[in-house]
Design a protein around this motif. Sequence first.
Motif, PDB file in Angstrom:
ATOM      1  N   SER A   3      73.198  -2.024  27.526  1.00 52.52           N
ATOM      2  CA  SER A   3      73.407  -3.410  27.142  1.00 52.52           C
ATOM      3  C   SER A   3      74.861  -3.662  26.767  1.00 52.52           C
ATOM      4  CB  SER A   3      72.525  -3.772  25.953  1.00 52.52           C
ATOM      5  OG  SER A   3      72.805  -5.085  25.543  1.00 52.52           O
ATOM      6  N   LYS A   4      75.345  -4.817  27.145  1.00 54.41           N
ATOM      7  CA  LYS A   4      76.716  -5.216  26.841  1.00 54.41           C
ATOM      8  C   LYS A   4      76.772  -6.156  25.637  1.00 54.41           C
ATOM      9  CE  LYS A   4      78.870  -3.699  30.677  1.00 54.41           C
ATOM     10  NZ  LYS A   4      79.156  -2.300  30.655  1.00 54.41           N
ATOM     11  N   GLN A   5      75.649  -6.260  24.925  1.00 55.43           N
ATOM     12  CA  GLN A   5      75.653  -7.160  23.776  1.00 55.43           C
ATOM     13  C   GLN A   5      75.005  -6.507  22.560  1.00 55.43           C
ATOM     14  OE1 GLN A   5      73.703 -10.749  24.971  1.00 55.43           O
ATOM     15  NE2 GLN A   5      71.747  -9.780  25.338  1.00 55.43           N
ATOM     16  N   LEU A  39      64.217 -12.795  16.819  1.00 53.22           N
ATOM     17  CA  LEU A  39      65.387 -12.469  17.627  1.00 53.22           C
ATOM     18  C   LEU A  39      65.669 -10.958  17.598  1.00 53.22           C
ATOM     19  CD1 LEU A  39      67.715 -13.533  19.388  1.00 53.22           C
ATOM     20  CD2 LEU A  39      69.048 -13.777  17.270  1.00 53.22           C
ATOM     21  N   VAL A  40      65.603 -10.365  16.409  1.00 45.78           N
ATOM     22  CA  VAL A  40      65.808  -8.924  16.264  1.00 45.78           C
ATOM     23  C   VAL A  40      64.824  -8.178  17.160  1.00 45.78           C
ATOM     24  CG1 VAL A  40      65.415  -6.993  14.652  1.00 45.78           C
ATOM     25  CG2 VAL A  40      66.849  -8.921  13.955  1.00 45.78           C
ATOM     26  N   ASP A  41      63.564  -8.545  17.072  1.00 48.32           N
ATOM     27  CA  ASP A  41      62.536  -7.855  17.841  1.00 48.32           C
ATOM     28  C   ASP A  41      62.721  -8.056  19.347  1.00 48.32           C
ATOM     29  OD1 ASP A  41      60.331  -6.094  17.276  1.00 48.32           O
ATOM     30  OD2 ASP A  41      59.037  -7.618  18.188  1.00 48.32           O
ATOM     31  N   GLU A  46      64.644  -5.686  24.500  1.00 52.55           N
ATOM     32  CA  GLU A  46      65.473  -5.803  25.708  1.00 52.55           C
ATOM     33  C   GLU A  46      66.540  -4.716  25.795  1.00 52.55           C
ATOM     34  OE1 GLU A  46      66.880  -9.850  25.565  1.00 52.55           O
ATOM     35  OE2 GLU A  46      64.914 -10.658  26.118  1.00 52.55           O
ATOM     36  N   GLY A  47      66.592  -3.835  24.793  1.00 57.15           N
ATOM     37  CA  GLY A  47      67.534  -2.725  24.815  1.00 57.15           C
ATOM     38  C   GLY A  47      68.898  -3.023  24.228  1.00 57.15           C
ATOM     39  N   ASP A  48      69.022  -4.141  23.518  1.00 53.67           N
ATOM     40  CA  ASP A  48      70.298  -4.487  22.900  1.00 53.67           C
ATOM     41  C   ASP A  48      70.483  -3.712  21.593  1.00 53.67           C
ATOM     42  OD1 ASP A  48      70.987  -6.423  24.875  1.00 53.67           O
ATOM     43  OD2 ASP A  48      69.595  -7.827  23.937  1.00 53.67           O
ATOM     44  N   TRP A  49      71.722  -3.667  21.149  1.00 52.73           N
ATOM     45  CA  TRP A  49      72.064  -3.008  19.889  1.00 52.73           C
ATOM     46  C   TRP A  49      71.775  -3.966  18.743  1.00 52.73           C
ATOM     47  CZ3 TRP A  49      73.331   1.980  20.561  1.00 52.73           C
ATOM     48  CH2 TRP A  49      73.737   2.371  21.834  1.00 52.73           C
ATOM     49  N   ILE A  50      71.135  -3.486  17.689  1.00 52.07           N
ATOM     50  CA  ILE A  50      70.802  -4.301  16.522  1.00 52.07           C
ATOM     51  C   ILE A  50      71.468  -3.636  15.315  1.00 52.07           C
ATOM     52  CG2 ILE A  50      68.957  -5.344  15.160  1.00 52.07           C
ATOM     53  CD1 ILE A  50      68.824  -6.041  18.207  1.00 52.07           C
ATOM     54  N   TRP A  51      72.495  -4.288  14.792  1.00 53.52           N
ATOM     55  CA  TRP A  51      73.248  -3.711  13.681  1.00 53.52           C
ATOM     56  C   TRP A  51      73.229  -4.643  12.479  1.00 53.52           C
ATOM     57  CZ3 TRP A  51      78.019  -1.790  16.902  1.00 53.52           C
ATOM     58  CH2 TRP A  51      77.635  -0.671  17.640  1.00 53.52           C
ATOM     59  N   PHE A  52      73.220  -4.036  11.310  1.00 49.41           N
ATOM     60  CA  PHE A  52      73.108  -4.737  10.037  1.00 49.41           C
ATOM     61  C   PHE A  52      74.344  -4.447   9.177  1.00 49.41           C
ATOM     62  CE2 PHE A  52      68.888  -4.051  11.657  1.00 49.41           C
ATOM     63  CZ  PHE A  52      68.158  -5.171  11.300  1.00 49.41           C
ATOM     64  N   PRO A  53      75.452  -5.166   9.393  1.00 51.41           N
ATOM     65  CA  PRO A  53      76.603  -5.005   8.499  1.00 51.41           C
ATOM     66  C   PRO A  53      76.232  -5.606   7.139  1.00 51.41           C
ATOM     67  CG  PRO A  53      77.115  -6.484  10.355  1.00 51.41           C
ATOM     68  CD  PRO A  53      75.689  -6.107  10.466  1.00 51.41           C
ATOM     69  N   THR A  54      76.279  -4.778   6.106  1.00 52.02           N
ATOM     70  CA  THR A  54      75.719  -5.180   4.813  1.00 52.02           C
ATOM     71  C   THR A  54      76.725  -4.956   3.690  1.00 52.02           C
ATOM     72  OG1 THR A  54      73.525  -4.610   5.656  1.00 52.02           O
ATOM     73  CG2 THR A  54      73.736  -4.862   3.283  1.00 52.02           C
ATOM     74  N   ASP A  55      76.996  -6.037   2.973  1.00 52.43           N
ATOM     75  CA  ASP A  55      77.903  -6.056   1.839  1.00 52.43           C
ATOM     76  C   ASP A  55      77.477  -5.014   0.808  1.00 52.43           C
ATOM     77  OD1 ASP A  55      80.091  -7.277   0.546  1.00 52.43           O
ATOM     78  OD2 ASP A  55      78.782  -8.606  -0.591  1.00 52.43           O
ATOM     79  N   VAL A  56      78.444  -4.284   0.258  1.00 51.22           N
ATOM     80  CA  VAL A  56      78.156  -3.322  -0.813  1.00 51.22           C
ATOM     81  C   VAL A  56      79.285  -3.371  -1.838  1.00 51.22           C
ATOM     82  CG1 VAL A  56      79.228  -1.334   0.357  1.00 51.22           C
ATOM     83  CG2 VAL A  56      77.443  -0.956  -1.356  1.00 51.22           C
ATOM     84  N   LYS A 124      80.862  -0.263  25.184  1.00 50.58           N
ATOM     85  CA  LYS A 124      81.273  -1.292  26.156  1.00 50.58           C
ATOM     86  C   LYS A 124      80.600  -2.644  25.888  1.00 50.58           C
ATOM     87  CE  LYS A 124      82.524   2.046  29.723  1.00 50.58           C
ATOM     88  NZ  LYS A 124      83.195   2.844  28.792  1.00 50.58           N
ATOM     89  N   ILE A 125      80.373  -2.934  24.623  1.00 46.56           N
ATOM     90  CA  ILE A 125      79.781  -4.211  24.212  1.00 46.56           C
ATOM     91  C   ILE A 125      80.883  -5.267  24.237  1.00 46.56           C
ATOM     92  CG2 ILE A 125      78.749  -5.462  22.276  1.00 46.56           C
ATOM     93  CD1 ILE A 125      77.429  -2.727  21.509  1.00 46.56           C
TER      94      ILE A 125
END
Length: 185
Positions: A3-5, A39-41, A46-56, A124-125
């Motif tokens: 996936s490119k996204q 949307l996450v699911d 669909e094989g896309d990357w699911i990332w959670f940038p989370t404030d700390v 290559k996203i």
Amino acid sequence: MSSKQALLVIDYTNDFVADKGALTCGKPGQAIEKYIFDLVDKMYQEGDWIWFPTDVHKPNDPYHPETKLFPPHNVMNSWGRQLYGNISYWFVEHNNDEQVKLFDKTRYSAFAGTDLDLRLRERKIDTLHLVGVCTDICILHTAVDAYNLGYKIVIHENGVASFNQAGHQWALEHFKNCLGAEIIK
């Protein structure tokens, strides 16, 4: 994985969304939960990357500029920093999968002080979908950095919220008119 996204679910934590969160956007943030979950699911399937940038944060960190601007929030190892609602359950179920990752960020932008750009380029996203909170703070700063780094930006209007409705509306216009982002309604 080809996936490119990637989908970035930004700061969707108890402190920013739950009624008793330390810096909550409350009902507007809660109202987007189902949209984000679906949307996450979908993107995961669909094989896309699911990332959670989370404030700390560390409590009362004298070196962090937000200490003077906001009450303590998203303190490491606290309830407030945990992902909110059903998103939390989804993450627990999938967090060992290669395409799912939660990572720490200490500034508004998911790019500031992180290796996000490197990880995206390795895979290559070229397209970033942004959801989460707050539209006019962390989503905005992440989008500006993404723009400056040459990524295509997709903002899901039903997947972003803020505690400041005027700022939310302004940011949506800014994404479209100044960053060339695609706005999905």
